[in-house]
Design an enzyme around this catalytic site. Sequence first.
Site, short mmCIF file in Angstrom:
data_model
loop_
_atom_site.label_atom_id
_atom_site.label_comp_id
_atom_site.label_asym_id
_atom_site.label_seq_id
_atom_site.Cartn_x
_atom_site.Cartn_y
_atom_site.Cartn_z
N ASP A 144 53.71 52.60 22.08
CA ASP A 144 52.78 53.46 22.81
C ASP A 144 52.87 53.13 24.29
O ASP A 144 53.12 51.97 24.66
CB ASP A 144 51.35 53.25 22.33
CG ASP A 144 51.13 53.72 20.90
OD1 ASP A 144 51.77 54.71 20.51
OD2 ASP A 144 50.33 53.10 20.18
N ASP A 178 52.24 61.12 19.16
CA ASP A 178 50.80 61.28 18.95
C ASP A 178 50.30 62.57 19.60
O ASP A 178 49.46 63.28 19.04
CB ASP A 178 50.04 60.09 19.55
CG ASP A 178 50.38 58.78 18.88
OD1 ASP A 178 50.71 58.80 17.68
OD2 ASP A 178 50.31 57.74 19.54
#
Length: 203
Positions: A144, A178
Site C-alpha cells: 500500500d 483497492d
Amino acid sequence: MNLKKSIWIIVVILLIDQISKIYIKTNFKLYESIEVFSWFQILFIENEGMAWGAKIPGDYGKIILTVFRLFAIVGIGWWLWDSTRKKAPKILLVAISLIFAGAMGNIIDSVFYGVIFNDSLGQVATAFSESGGYAPLLKGKVVDMLYFPIYDDILPSWIPIWGGERFVFFEPVFNIADTAISTGFGILLVFHKKAFPKKEKTS
C-alpha cells in the site's frame, strides 16, 4: 460492451497497480514516505491481512485468507463472463471489471510477493535476491502507498470525548487495486437501478 473490452479494463488496471507496487517495493524502505502535498503522501506500508488491517489469527490465517481470495476471484470472473453473455448493462460490466482487476491485483501480492522480494524493513527490497524471499508462497503482504491525511491535527478541547486528541482524516493507506474495488462497488451502489434494471413483466 463485450468481454474483450472488459479484459482491456482489467489489464490496464493490473498494469498500473503492479507497476506502482513494484516501484514502491524496490525504491522505498518500509514506512518511508514522500509528501506530495500537505494532504497527500506516498507512504510505503505492507498489509498482512484484509481491508483496514484486519487479520485472520493463527499460523495459517494468511493462507486461509489468500485461498479465500482465490475462490472469490473465480466467482467474480464467472460473474463477469455470465453478465457479458447475458448482455448486461455496460455500467454493470465496468463495475465488475474494476472489482475483478482490484481483487486480482492484491491476490498477486499475497501469492507471489513473499517469494519474489526480500524484506523491506530497514532496507530497499530487491527481487530474487540470493537470500530468498521474505515469506513462502501464499503468505505475501499487500503493498500500500496512497495516503490522504486531509485533516491531521489536534481536535479542539470543547469536542466531547475526543477533544484534545490527535485526529487524522482520511487515515487508511491503500493502493490502486483497492481504489478499483471501491470504485466498482461505488458504481453498483450509486447506479444500482441502471446496473440491475428490472425486467418488464409480460402479460
